[in-house]
Motif scaffolding. Structure first.
Motif, PDB file in Angstrom:
ATOM      1  N   ARG A 163     -33.383 -36.355 123.113  1.00 55.93           N
ATOM      2  CA  ARG A 163     -32.007 -36.322 123.861  1.00 55.93           C
ATOM      3  C   ARG A 163     -31.306 -37.609 123.157  1.00 55.93           C
ATOM      4  N   ASP A 164     -30.025 -37.450 122.713  1.00 59.55           N
ATOM      5  CA  ASP A 164     -29.392 -38.441 122.010  1.00 59.55           C
ATOM      6  C   ASP A 164     -29.052 -39.654 123.139  1.00 59.55           C
ATOM      7  N   ALA A 165     -29.006 -40.764 122.567  1.00 64.32           N
ATOM      8  CA  ALA A 165     -28.734 -42.061 123.584  1.00 64.32           C
ATOM      9  C   ALA A 165     -27.236 -42.342 123.321  1.00 64.32           C
ATOM     10  N   GLY A 166     -26.713 -41.843 124.585  1.00 64.76           N
ATOM     11  CA  GLY A 166     -24.997 -41.818 124.522  1.00 64.76           C
ATOM     12  C   GLY A 166     -24.597 -43.240 124.795  1.00 64.76           C
ATOM     13  N   ASP A 167     -25.337 -43.919 125.488  1.00 65.20           N
ATOM     14  CA  ASP A 167     -24.582 -45.339 126.059  1.00 65.20           C
ATOM     15  C   ASP A 167     -25.312 -46.546 125.257  1.00 65.20           C
ATOM     16  N   ARG A 168     -25.960 -46.460 124.443  1.00 66.51           N
ATOM     17  CA  ARG A 168     -26.590 -47.610 123.622  1.00 66.51           C
ATOM     18  C   ARG A 168     -25.966 -47.573 122.246  1.00 66.51           C
ATOM     19  N   ARG A 169     -25.637 -48.740 121.814  1.00 64.67           N
ATOM     20  CA  ARG A 169     -24.929 -49.029 120.560  1.00 64.67           C
ATOM     21  C   ARG A 169     -25.717 -48.437 119.250  1.00 64.67           C
ATOM     22  N   ASP A 170     -27.121 -48.350 119.223  1.00 64.63           N
ATOM     23  CA  ASP A 170     -27.557 -47.990 118.040  1.00 64.63           C
ATOM     24  C   ASP A 170     -27.334 -46.285 117.860  1.00 64.63           C
ATOM     25  N   GLY A 171     -27.106 -45.759 118.753  1.00 62.31           N
ATOM     26  CA  GLY A 171     -26.826 -44.143 118.452  1.00 62.31           C
ATOM     27  C   GLY A 171     -27.987 -43.474 118.301  1.00 62.31           C
ATOM     28  N   GLY A 172     -29.242 -44.156 118.762  1.00 65.05           N
ATOM     29  CA  GLY A 172     -30.591 -43.393 118.476  1.00 65.05           C
ATOM     30  C   GLY A 172     -30.868 -42.419 119.479  1.00 65.05           C
ATOM     31  N   LEU A 173     -31.952 -42.371 119.823  1.00 60.97           N
ATOM     32  CA  LEU A 173     -32.584 -41.357 120.754  1.00 60.97           C
ATOM     33  C   LEU A 173     -33.240 -41.973 121.984  1.00 60.97           C
ATOM     34  N   ASP A 174     -32.945 -41.216 123.108  1.00 61.76           N
ATOM     35  CA  ASP A 174     -33.670 -41.763 124.514  1.00 61.76           C
ATOM     36  C   ASP A 174     -34.868 -41.104 124.565  1.00 61.76           C
ATOM     37  N   LEU A 175     -35.342 -39.941 124.016  1.00 66.38           N
ATOM     38  CA  LEU A 175     -36.466 -39.403 124.204  1.00 66.38           C
ATOM     39  C   LEU A 175     -36.815 -38.431 122.984  1.00 66.38           C
ATOM     40  N   PHE A 176     -38.206 -38.197 122.929  1.00 66.02           N
ATOM     41  CA  PHE A 176     -38.636 -37.125 121.860  1.00 66.02           C
ATOM     42  C   PHE A 176     -39.836 -36.468 122.801  1.00 66.02           C
ATOM     43  N   ALA A 177     -39.867 -35.071 122.508  1.00 62.56           N
ATOM     44  CA  ALA A 177     -41.082 -34.540 122.923  1.00 62.56           C
ATOM     45  C   ALA A 177     -41.286 -33.262 122.082  1.00 62.56           C
ATOM     46  N   ALA A 178     -42.466 -33.203 121.500  1.00 64.82           N
ATOM     47  CA  ALA A 178     -43.091 -32.669 120.321  1.00 64.82           C
ATOM     48  C   ALA A 178     -44.321 -31.722 120.938  1.00 64.82           C
ATOM     49  N   TYR A 179     -44.111 -30.333 120.879  1.00 62.30           N
ATOM     50  CA  TYR A 179     -45.122 -29.570 121.381  1.00 62.30           C
ATOM     51  C   TYR A 179     -45.280 -28.174 120.706  1.00 62.30           C
ATOM     52  N   ASP A 180     -46.514 -27.685 120.717  1.00 63.62           N
ATOM     53  CA  ASP A 180     -46.650 -26.389 120.218  1.00 63.62           C
ATOM     54  C   ASP A 180     -47.182 -25.371 121.170  1.00 63.62           C
ATOM     55  N   ASP A 181     -47.648 -24.284 120.928  1.00 64.01           N
ATOM     56  CA  ASP A 181     -48.125 -23.217 122.063  1.00 64.01           C
ATOM     57  C   ASP A 181     -48.873 -23.668 123.347  1.00 64.01           C
ATOM     58  N   ARG A 182     -49.600 -24.747 122.948  1.00 71.40           N
ATOM     59  CA  ARG A 182     -50.752 -25.310 124.437  1.00 71.40           C
ATOM     60  C   ARG A 182     -50.664 -26.737 124.052  1.00 71.40           C
ATOM     61  N   SER A 183     -50.104 -27.467 123.167  1.00 72.57           N
ATOM     62  CA  SER A 183     -50.338 -29.023 122.922  1.00 72.57           C
ATOM     63  C   SER A 183     -48.913 -29.737 123.130  1.00 72.57           C
ATOM     64  N   LEU A 184     -48.970 -30.773 123.869  1.00 73.72           N
ATOM     65  CA  LEU A 184     -47.856 -31.885 124.075  1.00 73.72           C
ATOM     66  C   LEU A 184     -48.250 -32.922 123.064  1.00 73.72           C
ATOM     67  N   ARG A 185     -47.831 -32.722 121.979  1.00 70.11           N
ATOM     68  CA  ARG A 185     -48.317 -33.528 121.035  1.00 70.11           C
ATOM     69  C   ARG A 185     -47.750 -35.044 120.732  1.00 70.11           C
ATOM     70  N   HIS A 186     -46.305 -35.310 121.270  1.00 71.33           N
ATOM     71  CA  HIS A 186     -45.891 -36.615 120.991  1.00 71.33           C
ATOM     72  C   HIS A 186     -44.686 -36.631 122.080  1.00 71.33           C
ATOM     73  N   LEU A 187     -44.764 -37.579 122.861  1.00 67.41           N
ATOM     74  CA  LEU A 187     -43.775 -37.883 123.782  1.00 67.41           C
ATOM     75  C   LEU A 187     -43.359 -39.347 123.836  1.00 67.41           C
ATOM     76  N   ALA A 188     -42.051 -39.815 123.908  1.00 68.57           N
ATOM     77  CA  ALA A 188     -41.496 -41.086 123.958  1.00 68.57           C
ATOM     78  C   ALA A 188     -40.248 -41.081 124.733  1.00 68.57           C
ATOM     79  N   VAL A 189     -40.284 -42.265 125.552  1.00 68.97           N
ATOM     80  CA  VAL A 189     -38.819 -42.361 126.232  1.00 68.97           C
ATOM     81  C   VAL A 189     -38.573 -43.719 126.025  1.00 68.97           C
ATOM     82  N   HIS A 190     -37.322 -44.222 125.363  1.00 73.80           N
ATOM     83  CA  HIS A 190     -36.809 -45.703 125.153  1.00 73.80           C
ATOM     84  C   HIS A 190     -37.077 -46.278 126.361  1.00 73.80           C
ATOM     85  N   PRO A 191     -37.471 -47.634 126.266  1.00 68.16           N
ATOM     86  CA  PRO A 191     -38.005 -48.470 127.440  1.00 68.16           C
ATOM     87  C   PRO A 191     -36.573 -48.672 128.285  1.00 68.16           C
ATOM     88  N   ASP A 192     -35.241 -48.582 127.787  1.00 63.05           N
ATOM     89  CA  ASP A 192     -34.266 -48.617 128.815  1.00 63.05           C
ATOM     90  C   ASP A 192     -34.219 -47.424 129.576  1.00 63.05           C
TER      91      ASP A 192
END
Length: 164
Positions: A59-88
């Motif tokens: 999910r793109d960070a619409g309200d922060r100046r850096d233009g980065g991401l608010d969230l990523f979630a990587a997964y395959d058929d059965r595993s949630l591999r990576h999840l992070a949310v921006h501390p903001d």
């Protein structure tokens, strides 16, 4: 709300992971002793994005100046591999929404039990996972790949079957 990550997102994926880790995992990876492995994490994300069967939602960070991401979630058929949310964005329900989205995608693929690995000392994430019905698997531990190699623990969760 979410979109599929592309190779153009490599730096933003790394940057979000760094920001979340510096706030949430400082006690596990003290930055003065274990600096964030910028190049290795960037290389890992390139491999993840290229791996068949792996999806990466962002999910793109619409309200922060850096233009980065608010969230990523990587997964395959059965595993949630990576999840992070921006501390903001912590406490906004974004992680819960992402996990529900991932579990729905797994359900559509026919998965009935999902898994993930979480750092034993990542208390915030563990509270969320357990609140959402994930349960630790007794005796399933392994060292994390990054120094100082803290312990990861395996969680599973049943996925109620939908009409698919």
């Amino acid at each position: 709300m979410f979109r599929a990550a592309t190779l153009d997102d490599l730096s933003a994926l790394r940057d979000l992971e760094r920001e979340a880790n510096l706030v949430g995992l400082r006690h596990v990876f003290p930055p003065d002793r274990f600096p964030f492995p910028e190049d290795d994490v960037l290389a890992r994300w390139a491999l993840v994005l290229d791996e068949p069967g792996v999806e990466v939602l962002v999910r793109d960070a619409g309200d922060r100046r850096d233009g980065g991401l608010d969230l990523f979630a990587a997964y395959d058929d059965r595993s949630l591999r990576h999840l992070a949310v921006h501390p903001d964005q912590w406490g906004t329900g974004l992680a819960t929404t992402a996990i529900e989205t991932v579990l729905h995608a797994m359900d559509v693929r026919g998965t009935t039990i999902a898994e993930l690995w979480c750092l034993e000392e990542n208390h915030r994430a563990r509270r969320l996972y357990e609140y959402l019905g994930w349960r630790p698997v007794e005796g399933e531990r392994r060292p994390a790949p990054w120094p100082p190699h803290p312990t990861e623990m395996r969680y599973t969760r049943l996925i109620p079957q939908s009409d698919r």
